[in-house]
Design a protein around this motif. Structure first.
Motif, PDB file in Angstrom:
ATOM      1  N   VAL A   1      19.713  18.178  58.334  1.00  0.00           N
ATOM      2  CA  VAL A   1      20.558  17.473  59.295  1.00  0.00           C
ATOM      3  C   VAL A   1      21.992  17.879  58.997  1.00  0.00           C
ATOM      4  O   VAL A   1      22.459  17.767  57.858  1.00  0.00           O
ATOM      5  N   VAL A   2      22.692  18.354  60.011  1.00  0.00           N
ATOM      6  CA  VAL A   2      24.059  18.839  59.805  1.00  0.00           C
ATOM      7  C   VAL A   2      25.043  17.806  60.344  1.00  0.00           C
ATOM      8  O   VAL A   2      24.992  17.452  61.529  1.00  0.00           O
ATOM      9  N   GLY A   3      25.933  17.315  59.486  1.00  0.00           N
ATOM     10  CA  GLY A   3      26.935  16.335  59.921  1.00  0.00           C
ATOM     11  C   GLY A   3      27.038  15.201  58.920  1.00  0.00           C
ATOM     12  O   GLY A   3      26.100  14.968  58.147  1.00  0.00           O
TER      13      GLY A   3
ATOM     14  N   GLY B   1      24.534  29.273  48.386  1.00  0.00           N
ATOM     15  CA  GLY B   1      23.160  29.770  48.362  1.00  0.00           C
ATOM     16  C   GLY B   1      22.476  29.612  49.692  1.00  0.00           C
ATOM     17  O   GLY B   1      23.134  29.488  50.722  1.00  0.00           O
ATOM     18  N   GLY B   2      21.180  29.576  49.665  1.00  0.00           N
ATOM     19  CA  GLY B   2      20.423  29.504  50.907  1.00  0.00           C
ATOM     20  C   GLY B   2      19.524  28.281  50.968  1.00  0.00           C
ATOM     21  O   GLY B   2      19.301  27.612  49.958  1.00  0.00           O
ATOM     22  N   LEU B   3      19.066  28.020  52.164  1.00  0.00           N
ATOM     23  CA  LEU B   3      18.143  26.902  52.372  1.00  0.00           C
ATOM     24  C   LEU B   3      17.222  27.301  53.517  1.00  0.00           C
ATOM     25  O   LEU B   3      17.700  27.765  54.558  1.00  0.00           O
ATOM     26  N   ALA B   4      15.931  27.138  53.316  1.00  0.00           N
ATOM     27  CA  ALA B   4      14.973  27.451  54.400  1.00  0.00           C
ATOM     28  C   ALA B   4      14.343  26.143  54.867  1.00  0.00           C
ATOM     29  O   ALA B   4      13.851  25.352  54.053  1.00  0.00           O
ATOM     30  N   VAL B   5      14.401  25.903  56.167  1.00  0.00           N
ATOM     31  CA  VAL B   5      13.824  24.667  56.730  1.00  0.00           C
ATOM     32  C   VAL B   5      13.054  25.007  58.001  1.00  0.00           C
ATOM     33  O   VAL B   5      13.217  26.079  58.583  1.00  0.00           O
ATOM     34  N   ASP B   6      12.257  24.020  58.453  1.00  0.00           N
ATOM     35  CA  ASP B   6      11.520  24.226  59.709  1.00  0.00           C
ATOM     36  C   ASP B   6      12.416  23.970  60.915  1.00  0.00           C
ATOM     37  O   ASP B   6      12.195  24.516  61.992  1.00  0.00           O
ATOM     38  N   HIS B   7      13.392  23.088  60.720  1.00  0.00           N
ATOM     39  CA  HIS B   7      14.229  22.698  61.863  1.00  0.00           C
ATOM     40  C   HIS B   7      15.620  22.292  61.394  1.00  0.00           C
ATOM     41  O   HIS B   7      15.771  21.715  60.313  1.00  0.00           O
ATOM     42  N   VAL B   8      16.614  22.588  62.223  1.00  0.00           N
ATOM     43  CA  VAL B   8      17.984  22.114  61.943  1.00  0.00           C
ATOM     44  C   VAL B   8      18.370  21.143  63.048  1.00  0.00           C
ATOM     45  O   VAL B   8      18.289  21.471  64.237  1.00  0.00           O
ATOM     46  N   LEU B   9      18.735  19.931  62.630  1.00  0.00           N
ATOM     47  CA  LEU B   9      19.155  18.915  63.595  1.00  0.00           C
ATOM     48  C   LEU B   9      20.674  18.810  63.517  1.00  0.00           C
ATOM     49  O   LEU B   9      21.229  18.397  62.492  1.00  0.00           O
ATOM     50  N   ALA B  10      21.327  19.220  64.598  1.00  0.00           N
ATOM     51  CA  ALA B  10      22.802  19.215  64.597  1.00  0.00           C
ATOM     52  C   ALA B  10      23.302  17.853  65.055  1.00  0.00           C
ATOM     53  O   ALA B  10      23.118  17.468  66.209  1.00  0.00           O
ATOM     54  N   ALA B  11      23.917  17.130  64.128  1.00  0.00           N
ATOM     55  CA  ALA B  11      24.555  15.845  64.479  1.00  0.00           C
ATOM     56  C   ALA B  11      26.053  16.125  64.462  1.00  0.00           C
ATOM     57  O   ALA B  11      26.814  15.546  63.701  1.00  0.00           O
ATOM     58  N   THR B  12      26.423  17.070  65.297  1.00  0.00           N
ATOM     59  CA  THR B  12      27.745  17.677  65.185  1.00  0.00           C
ATOM     60  C   THR B  12      28.666  17.262  66.324  1.00  0.00           C
ATOM     61  O   THR B  12      29.634  17.945  66.623  1.00  0.00           O
ATOM     62  N   GLY B  13      28.347  16.170  66.954  1.00  0.00           N
ATOM     63  CA  GLY B  13      29.307  15.542  67.864  1.00  0.00           C
ATOM     64  C   GLY B  13      29.381  16.142  69.253  1.00  0.00           C
ATOM     65  O   GLY B  13      28.444  16.814  69.728  1.00  0.00           O
ATOM     66  N   TYR B  14      30.501  15.878  69.893  1.00  0.00           N
ATOM     67  CA  TYR B  14      30.684  16.160  71.321  1.00  0.00           C
ATOM     68  C   TYR B  14      32.064  16.760  71.530  1.00  0.00           C
ATOM     69  O   TYR B  14      32.987  16.455  70.783  1.00  0.00           O
ATOM     70  N   ARG B  15      32.200  17.609  72.530  1.00  0.00           N
ATOM     71  CA  ARG B  15      33.497  18.210  72.845  1.00  0.00           C
ATOM     72  C   ARG B  15      33.970  17.691  74.191  1.00  0.00           C
ATOM     73  O   ARG B  15      33.207  17.708  75.167  1.00  0.00           O
TER      74      ARG B  15
ATOM     75  N   GLU C   1      12.076   8.163  56.813  1.00  0.00           N
ATOM     76  CA  GLU C   1      11.126   7.037  56.953  1.00  0.00           C
ATOM     77  C   GLU C   1       9.895   7.441  57.779  1.00  0.00           C
ATOM     78  O   GLU C   1       8.831   6.843  57.652  1.00  0.00           O
ATOM     79  N   ALA C   2      10.061   8.495  58.607  1.00  0.00           N
ATOM     80  CA  ALA C   2       8.924   8.967  59.416  1.00  0.00           C
ATOM     81  C   ALA C   2       8.089  10.008  58.665  1.00  0.00           C
ATOM     82  O   ALA C   2       7.114  10.536  59.205  1.00  0.00           O
ATOM     83  N   GLY C   3       8.510  10.337  57.417  1.00  0.00           N
ATOM     84  CA  GLY C   3       7.706  11.259  56.615  1.00  0.00           C
ATOM     85  C   GLY C   3       8.162  12.710  56.673  1.00  0.00           C
ATOM     86  O   GLY C   3       7.419  13.609  56.276  1.00  0.00           O
ATOM     87  N   ALA C   4       9.387  12.960  57.147  1.00  0.00           N
ATOM     88  CA  ALA C   4       9.927  14.332  57.117  1.00  0.00           C
ATOM     89  C   ALA C   4      10.616  14.564  55.759  1.00  0.00           C
ATOM     90  O   ALA C   4      10.979  13.605  55.085  1.00  0.00           O
ATOM     91  N   HIS C   5      10.774  15.840  55.381  1.00  0.00           N
ATOM     92  CA  HIS C   5      11.510  16.183  54.153  1.00  0.00           C
ATOM     93  C   HIS C   5      12.922  16.551  54.602  1.00  0.00           C
ATOM     94  O   HIS C   5      13.115  17.603  55.207  1.00  0.00           O
ATOM     95  N   VAL C   6      13.865  15.692  54.299  1.00  0.00           N
ATOM     96  CA  VAL C   6      15.199  15.833  54.895  1.00  0.00           C
ATOM     97  C   VAL C   6      16.231  16.220  53.864  1.00  0.00           C
ATOM     98  O   VAL C   6      16.184  15.766  52.721  1.00  0.00           O
ATOM     99  N   GLN C   7      17.193  16.991  54.296  1.00  0.00           N
ATOM    100  CA  GLN C   7      18.384  17.265  53.510  1.00  0.00           C
ATOM    101  C   GLN C   7      19.571  17.175  54.466  1.00  0.00           C
ATOM    102  O   GLN C   7      19.521  17.732  55.564  1.00  0.00           O
ATOM    103  N   VAL C   8      20.632  16.467  54.045  1.00  0.00           N
ATOM    104  CA  VAL C   8      21.814  16.345  54.906  1.00  0.00           C
ATOM    105  C   VAL C   8      22.882  17.302  54.400  1.00  0.00           C
ATOM    106  O   VAL C   8      23.161  17.347  53.191  1.00  0.00           O
TER     107      VAL C   8
END
Ligand SMILES: Cc1cc2nc3c(=O)[nH]c(=O)nc-3n(C[C@H](O)[C@H](O)[C@H](O)COP(=O)(O)OP(=O)(O)OC[C@H]3O[C@@H](n4cnc5c(N)ncnc54)[C@H](O)[C@@H]3O)c2cc1C
Length: 424
Positions: free
Chosen positions: A201-203, A332-346, A217-224
């Motif tokens: 999760v980015v943000g 370094g690097g990070l490999a994930v299945d998905h990136v969730l951008a919580a990066t706001g609005y313009r 809480e839904a059982g995903a492996h998360v990193q912010v």
């Protein structure tokens, strides 16, 4: 150059018929509903379009709570019993205090009740085109209906304004879902689709932190992944404050402190600040932070990497490989299945594709931004075209990013529309 069917029909719409049409409010979220309630109470002919509380139903994940307190979450109507607490009492909902996070579902029910009580008929259709016609406008709905309007109030919220940083954008198709490599938080209502998957999760704001909690809480492996050196958390509201405390650190709908109190009490004065100062306020007055009640669901529960920037993102072997710079985990690097951008609005008028290119081009901008330059009555440089909500925040300050700004906006827009009517 060939004329589109809409252009041909628009040419056929007599300017007088547009000028004699209703006022149109586009959007049925907190701002659209509040403006419409005031216009209807003033007996101004008005048509309102959009799904009632649509963003709160479809652009927020199930299980989310509002960050704002109940007292800062009232929609505005000229009648006196339209507040969130009035709704809770009347509907037999649980009583809310300053220490009760408001579930999004409760806020949606409040919006629907408010619409029934204070707005009346709302057309769920989406507006697909707004074009100028004489002194008014011609509009087209997605279903094809075309009609004239004497004035248009844009209350379309953040939907079209979602921002994904350049490094990630090429991996983000339009549709949501776990199969896409990158998506924006506004594309999801159900984060449990990521159960068992690795998600970055980015943000560092509420949206990122609450999404991370829900994913975990839904059982995903998360990193912010947070750009700032640390995560900021809101303070638990103090119910009892001494006179001295209230004077030293005054309260406001957006939190405590003199700057917030001043910008909330005098949004009209904010507009007279130099554009650079307003943009600074817009960007800095309320930096990213998490609600106090969310802290225990994130801190020590979900890994958070601070002071960390994504340098590039590539797809490899069905995963997204992120190259990170800095951060508590080092470069370094990070490999994930998905990136969730919580990066706001313009705040960019050009992203509002339902405004015709010529209307967008004619809307003057706040210097140093793509947000509309507005009069003290929320009117843009295109006469009778109004912008409310977040798009008005670079003019009137941060309160317009929140529900707390609905009263100020609805009163000003309505007064101006009535003034126009008197002079027509
Ligand atoms: C995750 C998240 C959490 C938030 N939490 C808070 C909070 O706790 N407190 C707070 O005060 N603010 C919060 N906000 C800010 C919030 O967006 C605003 O306060 C509020 O929703 C703004 O209301 P609005 O009417 O401008 O926009 P919205 O609520 O977004 O409503 C816009 C409406 O316009 C409709 N629409 C869009 N385009 C069209 C079209 N072409 N035709 C017809 N209809 C259209 C949409 O369907 C929608 O119903 C949050 C925002 C996000 C993203």
């Amino acid at each position: 150059m060939t004329q589109s069917l809409f252009d041909q029909r628009r040419a056929a719409v007599k300017p007088d018929s547009a000028a004699g049409g209703p006022v149109v409010v586009i959007g049925a979220g907190p701002y659209g509903l509040s403006v419409a309630a005031h216009l209807r109470a003033a007996s101004v002919p008005v048509r309102i379009f959009g799904e009632v509380m649509g963003s709160w139903r479809h652009a927020m994940a199930t299980g989310m709570f509002l960050k704002s307190t109940p007292a800062a979450t009232d929609l505005s109507a000229p009648a006196s019993r339209a507040r969130l607490t009035d709704f809770c009492r009347e509907a037999g909902e649980e009583e809310l205090t300053e220490l009760t996070p408001i579930p999004c579902e409760t806020f949606v029910r409040y919006g629907m009740w408010f619409a029934q009580q204070y707005v009346g008929t709302i057309d769920a259709a989406r507006v697909s085109v707004v074009e100028r016609a004489g002194t008014g406008f011609t509009l087209r709905l997605e279903g094809g209906e075309e009609f004239g309007a004497r004035a248009v109030v844009v209350a379309t919220g953040l939907g079209a304004l979602a921002h994904i940083p350049r490094e990630l954008r090429q991996l983000a198709p339009d549709g949501p879902g776990p199969q896409a490599a990158v998506s924006h938080t506004s594309q999801h209502t159900d984060l449990s689709v990521f159960a068992g998957r690795h998600v970055a999760v980015v943000g560092g704001g509420q949206s990122a932190l609450e999404s991370a909690a829900l994913l975990h809480e839904a059982g995903a492996h998360v990193q912010v992944l947070v750009r700032a050196p640390r995560v900021r958390w809101g303070a638990r509201p103090q119910l009892e404050r001494s006179w001295g405390q209230r004077l030293a650190v005054p309260a406001s709908p957006l939190g405590t402190g003199w700057v917030l109190a001043a910008v909330c009490r005098t949004p009209g004065a904010v507009r007279h600040l130099p554009a650079r100062a307003r943009m600074l306020l817009f960007r800095r007055a309320l930096g990213p932070s998490g609600g106090w009640w969310l802290r225990e669901r994130v801190e020590g529960v979900v890994p958070v990497r601070t002071a960390c920037r994504i340098q590039r993102a590539d797809l490899a072997g069905g995963q997204v490989r992120l190259r990170l710079m800095g951060g508590s985990g080092g470069t370094g690097g990070l490999a994930v299945d998905h990136v969730l951008a919580a990066t706001g609005y313009r705040m960019d008028v050009d992203a509002l594709l339902f405004l015709s290119p010529s209307v967008r081009q004619a809307v003057g901008r706040v210097p140093g931004s793509k947000a509309p330059r507005l009069s003290g009555a929320f009117e843009s440089s295109v006469p009778r075209l109004y912008f409310t909500g977040s798009l008005a925040a670079p003019t009137f300050g941060p309160m317009l990013r929140f529900v707390a700004g609905t009263e100020f906006a609805a009163r000003r827009v309505t007064a101006r529309v009535r003034q126009h009517e008197l002079h027509c």
